[in-house]
Write an enzyme that holds these catalytic residues in place. Sequence first.
Site, short mmCIF file in Angstrom:
data_model
loop_
_atom_site.label_atom_id
_atom_site.label_comp_id
_atom_site.label_asym_id
_atom_site.label_seq_id
_atom_site.Cartn_x
_atom_site.Cartn_y
_atom_site.Cartn_z
CB CYS A 2 -0.84 0.05 1.27
SG CYS A 2 -1.67 -1.51 1.61
NE ARG A 28 4.25 1.83 -1.25
CZ ARG A 28 5.35 1.13 -1.01
NH1 ARG A 28 6.42 1.35 -1.73
NH2 ARG A 28 5.37 0.23 -0.07
N GLY A 102 1.68 -3.48 5.13
CA GLY A 102 2.42 -4.62 5.66
C GLY A 102 1.45 -5.73 6.01
CE LYS A 602 8.95 0.32 -10.11
NZ LYS A 602 9.33 -0.30 -11.41
C1 G6P Z 1 7.41 -6.65 -8.66
C2 G6P Z 1 7.42 -5.62 -9.77
C3 G6P Z 1 8.49 -5.99 -10.80
C4 G6P Z 1 9.84 -6.13 -10.12
C5 G6P Z 1 9.79 -7.14 -8.98
C6 G6P Z 1 11.07 -7.14 -8.16
O1 G6P Z 1 6.96 -7.86 -9.16
O2 G6P Z 1 6.15 -5.56 -10.40
O3 G6P Z 1 8.56 -4.97 -11.78
O4 G6P Z 1 10.79 -6.53 -11.06
O5 G6P Z 1 8.73 -6.79 -8.08
O6 G6P Z 1 11.24 -5.89 -7.57
P1 G6P Z 1 12.62 -5.33 -7.02
O7 G6P Z 1 12.26 -3.99 -6.43
O8 G6P Z 1 13.07 -6.30 -5.97
O9 G6P Z 1 13.56 -5.25 -8.14
#
Ligand code: G6P
Length: 607
Positions: A2, A28, A102, A602
């Site tokens: 969130c 988010r 969380g 994200k």
């Molecule tokens: C989510 C996002 C992806 C990202 C993945 C890992 O699934 O939608 O775009 O690649 O998390 O995120 P990080 O911040 O660990 O690279």
Amino acid sequence: MCGIFGLIQRSGDVAPTILEGLSRLEYRGYDSTGVATIDNGILKIRKDAGKIKDVADRLHIAEMKGSIGIGHTRWATHGAPNMINAHPHTDQHGKIAVIHNGVIENFLELKQELLDKGHNFVSKTDTEVIPHLIEEEMKGEVGLAEATLRSLRRIKGSYAVCVLSSLEPNKIVCARLESPLVLGVSDGATYCASDAPAIRPYTNKVVYLRNGELATIDVNGYKIVKVADGSVVERAPEEITWSIEMAEKQDFPHYMLKEIYEQPISLRNSLRLQEKYMDLLTAFLDRGKEVFLVSAGTSQHSCIAGSYIFSQIARLTTYPVVSSEFVERYGSTVGIDSIILAVSQSGETYDTLKAVDHSRMRAATVLGLTNTVGSTLTRVSRAYLIQQSGPEIGVAATKTFTAQVLVLAQLALRLAKLRGKLSQDELDEYGANLHKIPDLVETVLETTHERVKEIAAREKDSRLFLFLGRGISSATAMEGRLKLLEITYVPSLAYPAGESKHGPISIIEKDTSCVFVCPRGETHAEIIGSIMEMKARGARIISICEEEDTSIIGLSDEVIEMPKSIPELLSPVPYIVPLQLLAYELAILKKLDPDKPRNLAKSVTVP
Ligand code: G6P
């Protein structure tokens, strides 16, 4: 997951600013929205399921009164997205409001205890126990901050929380454990939010809260204490150097397209890494008995590409492992001689941090590569590098992939030098090629976008895509496929081309769209064989290859031609660009919003 935004200011209503802040955090999560303010000593809440703008218009949130308030954009974890489950949640008397990002693992236990004491709950969320716990603690005549502190000590799980109460209407109490939270300070106003870009339009002075810290904010500033023992933490604000323009859409219709086009700049920044930290990471990598590249999503694809570069340039074997599998797969063998290079754009991905925690417990060395200064990953890593691509808002990561591959390639080069694995000429040539990459990406953007649009128009109704590549291009194929899947929802597969005859070939029918990533290099001859296999079964062949590569062009139905002389090992960076554009253009043709893919977020900060 969130988004949280809280603000207290000397005068004027905060609701419009809270809505602005929330819209910057919408990436988010965006299934529900809610705001609480204190209006003439009374706690007021407006909330509902739906995107921020829709809920704000429907409930006239911008007209809410009060110079203190908190707001939340939700991505459901416990309880369906509806009005009752939307945050803020309150205590029984509507005097304490809480927003939370969380997961509270022991909420059923806590809820039962509160039910036994006569509390009534209205929602299905885990969050609702927090205001009720605080209410109980405040019966003991303690203040809001102390009551929050005591309540949080009872919580198992992760949280970023903000607490607002009409009982103490001049402050917001906020805290974090595993979920991110940042404070912002300016003259006459203090902010808290899930990330710094949400605060950046109002101030460039921020304070990153650390795990297990609680802050009380008022118009004059902030006070931080540790949740565990209440001890005071002194921390001065840091200055953000990037501008808000960097985080906004500028003239692009979507963040995703803006970020795709930003890659020449972000890559130039990714080449400006600090020598000292590069050397430190290289020394650790050299020392390890085994090196794991731990990550999720796009970051995992960067790691797969990185593993080819490490082995071919620096003769270092690395194991790319998806974070969520790491503990079960390698957790019982990882130890003091193991190196874990955790790669995470956000530095907050739950599974990646869990793998890191486990490895630390077993005395392994944790290294980090992230885009987020002050993120949890930077704090738990022995040494870390920042990929330097600036804030990425698009849920479908784009500049993250190219930046991470470029950073891993630089590390491999340094390691090769340290290990004496390449001659001086080879080192110089490889280094020079690395520095050409940003310009090449610029050229690719200029020369391929129109072509990609034409291809997208012809592929618009394709119901299945197969992405294939050999060697390091299998990582490019996987990432290209992930982009398509994330924002167009078209079923698709990605495979190392050589493996395709062990299964994927069975789904090929007349006109199945087959995307081949075929840079010049060692895998060139073999990829031609794979194209012929698919073509013989009626697939439509879309190839990304070097210009004038007649052998590939002659076999393909559609071709995206790339500049000459891109070394195969660095090809994932320029070659992913047309695939990012293809996914984007297909989403647009399908009238889907590429910045708000369904069911995705994200940053996945929950298990
Ligand atoms: C989510 C996002 C992806 C990202 C993945 C890992 O699934 O939608 O775009 O690649 O998390 O995120 P990080 O911040 O660990 O690279």
